[in-house]
Write an enzyme that holds these catalytic residues in place. Structure first.
Site, PDB file in Angstrom:
ATOM      1  N   ASN A   1       1.595   7.340  -5.558  1.00 30.43           N
ATOM      2  CA  ASN A   1       0.544   7.397  -4.543  1.00 30.43           C
ATOM      3  C   ASN A   1       0.944   8.446  -3.510  1.00 30.43           C
ATOM      4  O   ASN A   1       1.814   8.198  -2.685  1.00 30.43           O
ATOM      5  CB  ASN A   1       0.397   6.013  -3.892  1.00 30.43           C
ATOM      6  CG  ASN A   1      -0.592   6.024  -2.744  1.00 30.43           C
ATOM      7  OD1 ASN A   1      -1.361   6.980  -2.581  1.00 30.43           O
ATOM      8  ND2 ASN A   1      -0.593   4.960  -1.942  1.00 30.43           N
TER       9      ASN A   1
ATOM     10  N   LYS B   1      -0.774   9.570  -1.124  1.00 31.24           N
ATOM     11  CA  LYS B   1      -1.416   9.296   0.172  1.00 31.24           C
ATOM     12  C   LYS B   1      -2.047  10.586   0.721  1.00 31.24           C
ATOM     13  O   LYS B   1      -2.487  11.418  -0.058  1.00 31.24           O
ATOM     14  CB  LYS B   1      -0.407   8.688   1.157  1.00 31.24           C
ATOM     15  CG  LYS B   1       0.351   7.499   0.558  1.00 31.24           C
ATOM     16  CD  LYS B   1       1.044   6.687   1.589  1.00 31.24           C
ATOM     17  CE  LYS B   1       1.926   5.655   0.894  1.00 31.24           C
ATOM     18  NZ  LYS B   1       2.361   4.599   1.780  1.00 31.24           N
TER      19      LYS B   1
ATOM     20  N   HIS C   1      -5.457  -0.869  -1.245  1.00 29.01           N
ATOM     21  CA  HIS C   1      -4.126  -0.572  -0.691  1.00 29.01           C
ATOM     22  C   HIS C   1      -4.058  -1.114   0.738  1.00 29.01           C
ATOM     23  O   HIS C   1      -5.061  -1.091   1.463  1.00 29.01           O
ATOM     24  CB  HIS C   1      -3.887   0.938  -0.704  1.00 29.01           C
ATOM     25  CG  HIS C   1      -2.458   1.298  -0.406  1.00 29.01           C
ATOM     26  ND1 HIS C   1      -1.955   1.320   0.868  1.00 29.01           N
ATOM     27  CD2 HIS C   1      -1.431   1.614  -1.224  1.00 29.01           C
ATOM     28  CE1 HIS C   1      -0.665   1.649   0.818  1.00 29.01           C
ATOM     29  NE2 HIS C   1      -0.325   1.823  -0.441  1.00 29.01           N
TER      30      HIS C   1
ATOM     31  N   GLU D   1      -2.967   0.047   3.386  1.00 28.72           N
ATOM     32  CA  GLU D   1      -3.347   0.994   4.449  1.00 28.72           C
ATOM     33  C   GLU D   1      -4.873   1.061   4.587  1.00 28.72           C
ATOM     34  O   GLU D   1      -5.386   1.268   5.681  1.00 28.72           O
ATOM     35  CB  GLU D   1      -2.734   2.374   4.151  1.00 28.72           C
ATOM     36  CG  GLU D   1      -1.236   2.350   4.404  1.00 28.72           C
ATOM     37  CD  GLU D   1      -0.428   3.351   3.600  1.00 28.72           C
ATOM     38  OE1 GLU D   1      -1.007   4.294   3.034  1.00 28.72           O
ATOM     39  OE2 GLU D   1       0.803   3.168   3.525  1.00 28.72           O
TER      40      GLU D   1
ATOM     41  N   GLU E   1       2.399  -5.516  -3.515  1.00 28.85           N
ATOM     42  CA  GLU E   1       2.972  -4.642  -2.496  1.00 28.85           C
ATOM     43  C   GLU E   1       3.116  -5.398  -1.182  1.00 28.85           C
ATOM     44  O   GLU E   1       2.153  -5.452  -0.395  1.00 28.85           O
ATOM     45  CB  GLU E   1       2.059  -3.425  -2.290  1.00 28.85           C
ATOM     46  CG  GLU E   1       1.951  -2.517  -3.482  1.00 28.85           C
ATOM     47  CD  GLU E   1       1.834  -1.054  -3.071  1.00 28.85           C
ATOM     48  OE1 GLU E   1       2.615  -0.253  -3.562  1.00 28.85           O
ATOM     49  OE2 GLU E   1       0.981  -0.743  -2.223  1.00 28.85           O
TER      50      GLU E   1
ATOM     51  N   GLY F   1       6.758   1.900   2.881  1.00 25.59           N
ATOM     52  CA  GLY F   1       7.142   3.009   3.758  1.00 25.59           C
ATOM     53  C   GLY F   1       8.204   2.662   4.780  1.00 25.59           C
ATOM     54  O   GLY F   1       8.433   3.422   5.713  1.00 25.59           O
TER      55      GLY F   1
ATOM     56  N   SER G   1       8.812   0.811  -1.043  1.00 23.91           N
ATOM     57  CA  SER G   1      10.121   1.469  -0.910  1.00 23.91           C
ATOM     58  C   SER G   1      10.895   1.527  -2.222  1.00 23.91           C
ATOM     59  O   SER G   1      12.112   1.331  -2.238  1.00 23.91           O
ATOM     60  CB  SER G   1      10.934   0.800   0.203  1.00 23.91           C
ATOM     61  OG  SER G   1      10.296   0.940   1.454  1.00 23.91           O
TER      62      SER G   1
HETATM   63  C1  PEP Z   1       2.625   2.731  -1.387  1.00 23.99           C
HETATM   64  O1  PEP Z   1       2.110   3.604  -0.712  1.00 23.99           O
HETATM   65  O2  PEP Z   1       1.914   2.040  -2.153  1.00 23.99           O
HETATM   66  C2  PEP Z   1       4.060   2.513  -1.304  1.00 23.99           C
HETATM   67  C3  PEP Z   1       4.578   1.551  -1.982  1.00 23.99           C
HETATM   68  O3  PEP Z   1       4.757   3.360  -0.480  1.00 23.99           O
HETATM   69  P1  PEP Z   1       6.363   3.507  -0.394  1.00 23.99           P
HETATM   70  O4  PEP Z   1       6.875   3.649  -1.808  1.00 23.99           O
HETATM   71  O5  PEP Z   1       6.597   4.736   0.412  1.00 23.99           O
HETATM   72  O6  PEP Z   1       6.890   2.274   0.245  1.00 23.99           O
END
Ligand code: PEP
Length: 257
Positions: A9, A11, A94, A96, A164, A170, A210
């Protein structure tokens, strides 16, 4: 057992040129890897260039969101019809989008149903907030969100679910493999209740939050984790390649074939 999947992803990162370059680089570095499905999810404006850069390779393309209508007065939105032909996957719900754009489970549900009806593979994201986990509510929260997001979905074929935890996205603070396994197993049980054991076994359940080259092996070797949704590390070609290669060689323990 389904083929594991690693989705990147990106973003709101990369210009069109940077996106094409990153896709081209990954096409080269992942050329010889088998046993893992790879999906790159660039920003909308780069979908076409990334799809072109990957043409003829096994790497798939995904969008990061979509509207649930095919067309109309929805300024700034992108419809499933517009995505067809450009990509095969679409990330939906997601955290976000839920946090910054007020997407509810009801909205996510409309998007999931529309994606499936349109022939796109949804990567449905669910996860609890830190406060939920601290209060011991993670199972209740994720169960409610998954059920609502999948309401009236009859056949989940081509559905992917990503667990998630919001506190892990992040932050550099990944869940432990035991925490992730427990929640992915819960998701699989809920899928089995709704769709039957066979469909649940065939549905990919990913961990995201992460993920790095250093921790992917732990996640990918859990019996109910079929790969990862990767944010930050997916923007680094070397790290993403290592994540995919490690997943290809990880052997899940204790899961029937
Ligand atoms: C994500 O954006 O779905 C995500 C898991 O980000 P990160 O790997 O940076 O934590």
């Amino acid at each position: 057992m389904p083929t594991p999947l690693i989705a990147g992803n990106w973003k709101m990162n990369t210009t069109i040129q940077e996106a094409a370059q990153l896709a081209g680089h990954l096409r080269g570095s992942l050329g010889g890897v088998s046993g893992v499905e790879v999906v790159l999810c660039p920003p909308y404006v780069s979908l076409s260039e990334v799809a072109m850069a990957l043409q003829g390779s096994a790497i798939k393309v995904g969008a990061q969101n979509m509207h649930y209508e095919d067309k109309g007065a929805f300024t700034g939105e992108v419809s499933p019809q517009m995505l067809l032909g450009l990509c095969q996957y679409v990330i939906l719900g997601h955290s976000e989008r839920r946090r910054d754009f007020a997407e509810t489970d009801a909205i996510v549900n409309r998007k999931v149903r529309k994606a499936l009806a349109s022939g796109l593979h949804p990567i449905l994201c669910v996860g609890e907030l830190l406060a939920d986990r601290q209060a011991g509510r993670e199972e209740a929260v994720v169960s409610a969100s998954l059920r609502a997001s999948l309401e009236d979905v009859a056949v989940p074929r081509s559905l992917v679910v990503a667990y998630e935890p919001v506190w892990a996205i992040g932050t550099g603070l990944a869940a432990t493999s035991a925490q992730a396994q427990a929640m992915c197993a819960l998701i699989r049980r809920l899928l089995a209740q709704q769709f039957g054991a066979e469909e649940a076994r065939a549905t990919r359940v990913l961990y995201g939050g992460s993920v790095t080259p250093a921790n992917i092996k732990e996640f990918a070797s859990q019996p109910d984790i079929d790969g990862g949704l990767v944010g930050g590390a997916s923007l680094n070609a070397q790290q993403f390649t290592e994540i995919v290669r490690t997943t290809a060689s990880a052997r899940p323990q204790g899961r029937p074939a």
